[in-house]
Motif scaffolding. Structure first.
Motif, PDB file in Angstrom:
ATOM      1  N   PHE A  70      46.562  34.867  43.118  1.00  0.00           N
ATOM      2  CA  PHE A  70      46.112  33.445  43.651  1.00  0.00           C
ATOM      3  C   PHE A  70      45.987  32.537  42.219  1.00  0.00           C
ATOM      4  O   PHE A  70      45.459  31.434  42.722  1.00  0.00           O
ATOM      5  N   ARG A  71      45.790  33.305  41.151  1.00  0.00           N
ATOM      6  CA  ARG A  71      45.951  32.308  40.030  1.00  0.00           C
ATOM      7  C   ARG A  71      46.988  32.164  38.980  1.00  0.00           C
ATOM      8  O   ARG A  71      47.810  33.138  39.230  1.00  0.00           O
ATOM      9  N   PRO A  72      47.270  30.954  38.830  1.00  0.00           N
ATOM     10  CA  PRO A  72      48.831  30.729  38.147  1.00  0.00           C
ATOM     11  C   PRO A  72      48.834  31.340  36.693  1.00  0.00           C
ATOM     12  O   PRO A  72      50.051  31.527  36.332  1.00  0.00           O
ATOM     13  N   ASP A  73      47.783  31.952  36.248  1.00  0.00           N
ATOM     14  CA  ASP A  73      47.712  32.476  34.715  1.00  0.00           C
ATOM     15  C   ASP A  73      47.705  33.898  34.850  1.00  0.00           C
ATOM     16  O   ASP A  73      47.461  34.671  33.815  1.00  0.00           O
ATOM     17  N   SER A  74      47.863  34.640  35.993  1.00  0.00           N
ATOM     18  CA  SER A  74      47.611  35.985  35.967  1.00  0.00           C
ATOM     19  C   SER A  74      49.113  37.070  35.488  1.00  0.00           C
ATOM     20  O   SER A  74      50.085  36.194  35.250  1.00  0.00           O
ATOM     21  N   VAL A  75      48.975  38.035  35.129  1.00  0.00           N
ATOM     22  CA  VAL A  75      49.990  38.762  34.795  1.00  0.00           C
ATOM     23  C   VAL A  75      51.086  38.836  36.000  1.00  0.00           C
ATOM     24  O   VAL A  75      52.317  38.752  35.699  1.00  0.00           O
ATOM     25  N   VAL A  76      50.289  39.038  37.292  1.00  0.00           N
ATOM     26  CA  VAL A  76      51.348  39.534  38.319  1.00  0.00           C
ATOM     27  C   VAL A  76      51.864  37.932  38.912  1.00  0.00           C
ATOM     28  O   VAL A  76      53.145  38.100  39.381  1.00  0.00           O
ATOM     29  N   THR A  77      51.208  36.856  38.808  1.00  0.00           N
ATOM     30  CA  THR A  77      51.909  35.760  38.964  1.00  0.00           C
ATOM     31  C   THR A  77      53.027  35.524  37.887  1.00  0.00           C
ATOM     32  O   THR A  77      54.310  34.933  38.444  1.00  0.00           O
ATOM     33  N   SER A 101      47.938  29.137  47.842  1.00  0.00           N
ATOM     34  CA  SER A 101      47.351  27.658  48.297  1.00  0.00           C
ATOM     35  C   SER A 101      46.437  27.515  49.610  1.00  0.00           C
ATOM     36  O   SER A 101      46.113  26.793  50.082  1.00  0.00           O
ATOM     37  N   TYR A 102      46.564  29.266  50.108  1.00  0.00           N
ATOM     38  CA  TYR A 102      46.004  29.273  51.393  1.00  0.00           C
ATOM     39  C   TYR A 102      46.504  28.293  52.368  1.00  0.00           C
ATOM     40  O   TYR A 102      45.745  27.674  53.083  1.00  0.00           O
ATOM     41  N   SER A 103      47.658  28.049  52.718  1.00  0.00           N
ATOM     42  CA  SER A 103      48.098  27.095  53.612  1.00  0.00           C
ATOM     43  C   SER A 103      48.076  27.699  54.811  1.00  0.00           C
ATOM     44  O   SER A 103      47.914  26.837  55.686  1.00  0.00           O
ATOM     45  N   PHE A 104      48.206  28.844  55.046  1.00  0.00           N
ATOM     46  CA  PHE A 104      48.171  29.791  56.394  1.00  0.00           C
ATOM     47  C   PHE A 104      49.024  29.126  57.177  1.00  0.00           C
ATOM     48  O   PHE A 104      48.643  29.083  58.576  1.00  0.00           O
ATOM     49  N   VAL A 160      29.402  42.635  33.350  1.00  0.00           N
ATOM     50  CA  VAL A 160      30.040  42.572  34.671  1.00  0.00           C
ATOM     51  C   VAL A 160      30.937  41.275  34.794  1.00  0.00           C
ATOM     52  O   VAL A 160      32.237  41.730  35.221  1.00  0.00           O
ATOM     53  N   THR A 161      30.793  40.235  34.305  1.00  0.00           N
ATOM     54  CA  THR A 161      31.532  39.083  34.643  1.00  0.00           C
ATOM     55  C   THR A 161      32.584  39.319  33.634  1.00  0.00           C
ATOM     56  O   THR A 161      34.057  38.842  34.086  1.00  0.00           O
ATOM     57  N   VAL A 162      32.824  39.782  32.500  1.00  0.00           N
ATOM     58  CA  VAL A 162      33.773  40.080  31.620  1.00  0.00           C
ATOM     59  C   VAL A 162      34.852  41.026  32.440  1.00  0.00           C
ATOM     60  O   VAL A 162      36.091  40.956  32.505  1.00  0.00           O
ATOM     61  N   VAL A 163      34.218  41.959  32.990  1.00  0.00           N
ATOM     62  CA  VAL A 163      35.027  43.108  33.731  1.00  0.00           C
ATOM     63  C   VAL A 163      35.723  42.362  34.870  1.00  0.00           C
ATOM     64  O   VAL A 163      37.268  42.723  35.114  1.00  0.00           O
ATOM     65  N   ILE A 164      35.287  41.565  35.665  1.00  0.00           N
ATOM     66  CA  ILE A 164      35.747  40.966  37.036  1.00  0.00           C
ATOM     67  C   ILE A 164      36.844  39.881  36.544  1.00  0.00           C
ATOM     68  O   ILE A 164      37.629  39.866  36.974  1.00  0.00           O
ATOM     69  N   GLU A 165      36.668  39.355  35.446  1.00  0.00           N
ATOM     70  CA  GLU A 165      37.691  38.290  34.910  1.00  0.00           C
ATOM     71  C   GLU A 165      38.731  38.872  34.365  1.00  0.00           C
ATOM     72  O   GLU A 165      39.921  38.518  34.647  1.00  0.00           O
ATOM     73  N   ALA A 166      38.501  39.995  33.567  1.00  0.00           N
ATOM     74  CA  ALA A 166      39.814  40.676  33.108  1.00  0.00           C
ATOM     75  C   ALA A 166      40.734  41.169  34.195  1.00  0.00           C
ATOM     76  O   ALA A 166      41.807  41.382  34.190  1.00  0.00           O
ATOM     77  N   PHE A 167      39.973  41.931  35.377  1.00  0.00           N
ATOM     78  CA  PHE A 167      40.527  42.444  36.425  1.00  0.00           C
ATOM     79  C   PHE A 167      41.481  41.251  37.296  1.00  0.00           C
ATOM     80  O   PHE A 167      42.596  41.388  37.548  1.00  0.00           O
ATOM     81  N   ASP A 168      40.766  40.102  37.475  1.00  0.00           N
ATOM     82  CA  ASP A 168      41.505  39.161  38.157  1.00  0.00           C
ATOM     83  C   ASP A 168      42.540  38.510  37.558  1.00  0.00           C
ATOM     84  O   ASP A 168      43.580  38.142  37.848  1.00  0.00           O
ATOM     85  N   ALA A 169      42.397  38.348  36.065  1.00  0.00           N
ATOM     86  CA  ALA A 169      43.406  37.779  35.263  1.00  0.00           C
ATOM     87  C   ALA A 169      44.423  38.622  35.268  1.00  0.00           C
ATOM     88  O   ALA A 169      45.810  38.061  34.993  1.00  0.00           O
ATOM     89  N   ALA A 170      44.374  40.032  35.597  1.00  0.00           N
ATOM     90  CA  ALA A 170      45.660  40.657  35.602  1.00  0.00           C
ATOM     91  C   ALA A 170      46.248  40.865  36.942  1.00  0.00           C
ATOM     92  O   ALA A 170      47.440  40.638  36.925  1.00  0.00           O
ATOM     93  N   TRP A 171      45.340  40.837  38.053  1.00  0.00           N
ATOM     94  CA  TRP A 171      45.948  41.306  39.299  1.00  0.00           C
ATOM     95  C   TRP A 171      46.109  40.254  40.442  1.00  0.00           C
ATOM     96  O   TRP A 171      46.400  40.572  41.263  1.00  0.00           O
ATOM     97  N   SER A 172      45.394  39.148  40.045  1.00  0.00           N
ATOM     98  CA  SER A 172      45.131  38.116  41.136  1.00  0.00           C
ATOM     99  C   SER A 172      46.567  37.328  41.349  1.00  0.00           C
ATOM    100  O   SER A 172      47.070  36.691  40.434  1.00  0.00           O
TER     101      SER A 172
END
Length: 301
Positions: free
Chosen positions: A53-60, A109-112, A39-51
């Motif tokens: 909010f993280r500097p190392d993702s595909v969309v970033t 950075s959630y500056s709001f 489960v953790t691997v699936v979530i991490e892979a999805f986050d690494a692609a689409w987030s």
């Protein structure tokens, strides 16, 4: 998301936080270490692609320079659904809305700290292309898959959990949930009073997803549900709920229901739905099986 909770069908509950939301997975027996790692691997892979909010993702990476990148495994299915959403809502739903959210302060950075709103690029299907294992942007732009992404991830996690247990399960990601096996009665949280429910929906072997303007809010009445054509938060609809065979389709429909065209798309997809307006009226789809505690403003609008 608006809900009053679920009645667990089984004895074992695993709670954790991921992608900025609380999760609960309920299974007949406790998940073993191997299943939890899966489960953790699936979530991490999805986050690494689409987030965004993280500097190392595909969309970033694409947001910085545009260009081409290996497409995540689910890019085609998700972005095809976005194209249907965009068409149905006359451009109100758009995966390049990320820049509009950042402009209003919902940034990495959630500056709001809000600035003047900006619309998402209306030509997004020309700017963003997918297929053949490639995801490409012809300019720097921020992809945000929030309109259906959490639902997609719920489906992926549910598939792992169901394969590991073979019994009744519930996968709940902050109110977007998949039920496999026995029926669950799920409360629909009132968007203006979390201590109340506007009804209860019995869900069997399906997914229920919800969206509301009282979640992810910040100063000046700003919230995360934007009209891509203006870059401004929606003001007419307060909350939506949708039940579909998959959480991705339920999540996408819940987003579409904030706009004209949403009910028609739900009908075409065979999705049942309920929604509440900001002035407290409730309407729902024809044949909707939710047990609501109030009458509708109109039916199947």
């Amino acid at each position: 998301m608006p809900r009053a909770g679920t009645t667990p069908p089984a004895e074992a509950s695993w709670r954790f936080d991921a992608i900025g939301t609380p999760w609960e997975i309920v299974t007949p027996e406790p998940l073993g270490d191997d299943s939890r790692r899966a489960v953790t691997v699936v979530i991490e892979a999805f986050d690494a692609a689409w987030s965004r909010f993280r500097p190392d993702s595909v969309v970033t990476a694409l947001a910085r320079t545009g260009g081409r990148a290996p497409a995540p495994a689910d890019a085609e299915e998700m972005l095809d659904a976005f194209a249907a959403l965009s068409t149905a809502t006359q451009g109100a739903v758009n995966p390049l809305i990320g820049g509009s959210l950042e402009r209003l302060g919902y940034d990495a950075s959630y500056s709001f700290t809000p600035h003047d709103p900006v619309a998402a690029p209306p030509d997004w299907t020309a700017a963003l292309t997918w297929g053949g294992g490639v995801l490409a942007l012809d300019r720097p732009a921020t992809i945000d898959v929030g309109a259906l992404g959490k639902g997609r991830l719920v489906d992926l996690v549910a598939a792992v959990v169901a394969g590991a247990t073979g019994g009744d399960i519930v996968v709940d990601a902050g109110g977007d949930l998949a039920v496999r096996g026995s029926s669950q009665r799920i409360g629909l949280e009132h968007p203006f009073d979390p201590g109340r429910a506007i009804g209860v929906w019995e869900v069997t072997d399906a997914a229920l997803c919800a969206s509301a303007v009282n979640r992810r809010t910040w100063g000046g009445g700003l919230h995360h549900v934007l009209d891509a054509r203006t870059g401004l938060p929606v003001r007419t609809i307060a909350a939506t709920w949708a039940v579909a065979p998959t959480a991705m389709i339920a999540d996408a429909t819940a987003t579409a229901l904030f706009f004209d065209g949403g009910p028609r798309l739900a009908f075409e997809w065979g999705v049942e739905w309920v929604r509440m307006t900001t002035d407290g009226r409730v309407d729902w789809s024809p044949g909707c099986r939710a047990d609501l505690f109030t009458g509708p403003a109109s039916v199947g609008r």
